[in-house]
Design an enzyme around this catalytic site. Structure first.
Site, PDB file in Angstrom:
ATOM      1  N   LYS A  42       0.890  -1.022  -0.026  1.00 46.33           N
ATOM      2  CA  LYS A  42       0.117  -0.040   0.144  1.00 46.33           C
ATOM      3  C   LYS A  42       0.824   1.317  -0.300  1.00 46.33           C
ATOM      4  CE  LYS A  42      -3.498  -2.233   2.816  1.00 46.33           C
ATOM      5  NZ  LYS A  42      -4.192  -1.918   4.238  1.00 46.33           N
ATOM      6  N   GLY A  43       2.103   0.928   0.438  1.00 45.27           N
ATOM      7  CA  GLY A  43       2.751   2.403   0.883  1.00 45.27           C
ATOM      8  C   GLY A  43       2.908   3.163  -0.299  1.00 45.27           C
ATOM      9  N   ASP A  99       7.713   2.917  -1.531  1.00 47.86           N
ATOM     10  CA  ASP A  99       7.903   4.037  -0.759  1.00 47.86           C
ATOM     11  C   ASP A  99       9.209   4.034   0.045  1.00 47.86           C
ATOM     12  OD1 ASP A  99       7.259   1.568   0.875  1.00 47.86           O
ATOM     13  OD2 ASP A  99       5.573   2.413   2.212  1.00 47.86           O
ATOM     14  N   ASP A 102      14.260  -1.058   3.404  1.00 44.39           N
ATOM     15  CA  ASP A 102      14.743  -1.088   4.672  1.00 44.39           C
ATOM     16  C   ASP A 102      15.643  -2.697   4.489  1.00 44.39           C
ATOM     17  OD1 ASP A 102      15.413  -1.347   7.396  1.00 44.39           O
ATOM     18  OD2 ASP A 102      13.425  -2.007   7.941  1.00 44.39           O
ATOM     19  N   LYS A 130      16.447   3.296   3.884  1.00 43.61           N
ATOM     20  CA  LYS A 130      17.220   3.285   5.405  1.00 43.61           C
ATOM     21  C   LYS A 130      18.156   2.097   4.958  1.00 43.61           C
ATOM     22  CE  LYS A 130      13.078   2.415   8.227  1.00 43.61           C
ATOM     23  NZ  LYS A 130      12.553   1.888   9.151  1.00 43.61           N
TER      24      LYS A 130
HETATM   25  P1  5GP Z   1      11.947  -4.181   3.513  1.00 48.48           P
HETATM   26  O1  5GP Z   1      11.306  -5.717   3.014  1.00 48.48           O
HETATM   27  O2  5GP Z   1      12.940  -3.321   2.562  1.00 48.48           O
HETATM   28  O3  5GP Z   1      12.549  -4.576   4.922  1.00 48.48           O
HETATM   29  O4  5GP Z   1      10.568  -3.312   3.847  1.00 48.48           O
HETATM   30  C1  5GP Z   1       9.973  -2.849   3.058  1.00 48.48           C
HETATM   31  C2  5GP Z   1       8.689  -2.494   3.289  1.00 48.48           C
HETATM   32  O5  5GP Z   1       8.445  -2.468   4.935  1.00 48.48           O
HETATM   33  C3  5GP Z   1       8.037  -1.310   2.834  1.00 48.48           C
HETATM   34  O6  5GP Z   1       7.186  -1.495   1.655  1.00 48.48           O
HETATM   35  C4  5GP Z   1       7.081  -0.767   3.878  1.00 48.48           C
HETATM   36  O7  5GP Z   1       5.855  -1.306   3.640  1.00 48.48           O
HETATM   37  C5  5GP Z   1       7.735  -1.461   5.274  1.00 48.48           C
HETATM   38  N1  5GP Z   1       8.536  -0.570   5.835  1.00 48.48           N
HETATM   39  C6  5GP Z   1      10.010  -0.713   6.000  1.00 48.48           C
HETATM   40  N2  5GP Z   1      10.478   0.381   6.912  1.00 48.48           N
HETATM   41  C7  5GP Z   1       9.049   1.096   7.269  1.00 48.48           C
HETATM   42  C8  5GP Z   1       9.030   2.361   7.929  1.00 48.48           C
HETATM   43  O8  5GP Z   1       9.928   2.800   8.667  1.00 48.48           O
HETATM   44  N3  5GP Z   1       7.730   2.453   8.062  1.00 48.48           N
HETATM   45  C9  5GP Z   1       6.916   2.175   7.522  1.00 48.48           C
HETATM   46  N4  5GP Z   1       5.345   2.393   7.444  1.00 48.48           N
HETATM   47  N5  5GP Z   1       6.808   0.990   6.964  1.00 48.48           N
HETATM   48  C10 5GP Z   1       8.367   0.581   6.876  1.00 48.48           C
END
Ligand code: 5GP
Length: 175
Positions: A42-43, A99, A102, A130
């Protein structure tokens, strides 16, 4: 959550400027091409809706939905596809709009899925990076803002419980 508890990280004005500049760069990168833009839900919905309006190109929009979070603030590593595209992507120039990256696990999963459909090209743009959280090496072509390893929300991103996506700024909880 009280507004006194929130710390402003990136203002709507800074976001607007960063997104407009990215839109101009993408317009010149894809000049003369037809593009399929895929916001990752959704983000990514708010970022993508501003970004496509700053790109002077022939664009089609498709959506992909992914979830990996549950109630926690760090990715579980288990990515679920919650919505799939409807157009064939084979031979198309595809721009994936996310969005935040991480750990990189969500993007790695989604990029693999898109590549399996044999697009002519795939680029990924993210609003927030991040870098400190990265667990897998994932290709990101454009980043609008690098941010510290804090949980953020607003401008499409949700707070724990699924709220605050409608804030115009990006905020975090005061430490
Ligand atoms: P990853 O798979 O790279 O760890 O994270 C990606 C997803 O995790 C993003 O699409 C988002 O939905 C969520 N996410 C990661 N960090 C944050 C954050 O600081 N805030 C929010 N709201 N969602 C995050």
């Amino acid at each position: 959550m009280r507004s006194d508890d929130l710390e402003l990280l990136i203002t709507s004005g800074e976001i607007e400027k960063g997104v407009r500049e990215l839109g101009a760069r993408l317009t010149s990168i894809y000049s003369g091409k037809r593009l399929v833009v895929i916001p990752l839900l959704k983000g990514g919905f708010m970022f993508a809706s501003d970004l496509v309006r700053s790109m002077a190109l022939d664009i089609q929009i498709e959506f992909l939905g992914a979830a990996s979070y549950g109630e926690q603030t760090r990715s579980s590593g288990e990515v679920r596809l919650t919505l799939d595209t409807t157009l064939p992507l084979k031979g198309r120039d595809v721009l994936l709009v996310e969005d935040i990256v991480d750990t990189g696990l969500t993007l790695a999963y989604i990029q693999k899925l898109i590549r399996s459909r044999e697009p002519a090209s795939l680029r990924t743009v993210v609003l927030l990076d991040k870098r400190a959280g990265r667990q897998v090496d994932v290709e990101v072509d454009e980043v609008v803002f690098d941010i510290p390893d804090r949980f953020v929300f607003g401008y499409g991103l949700d707070s724990p419980g699924g709220f605050h996506r409608n804030l115009s700024d990006i905020v975090t909880v005061k430490e």
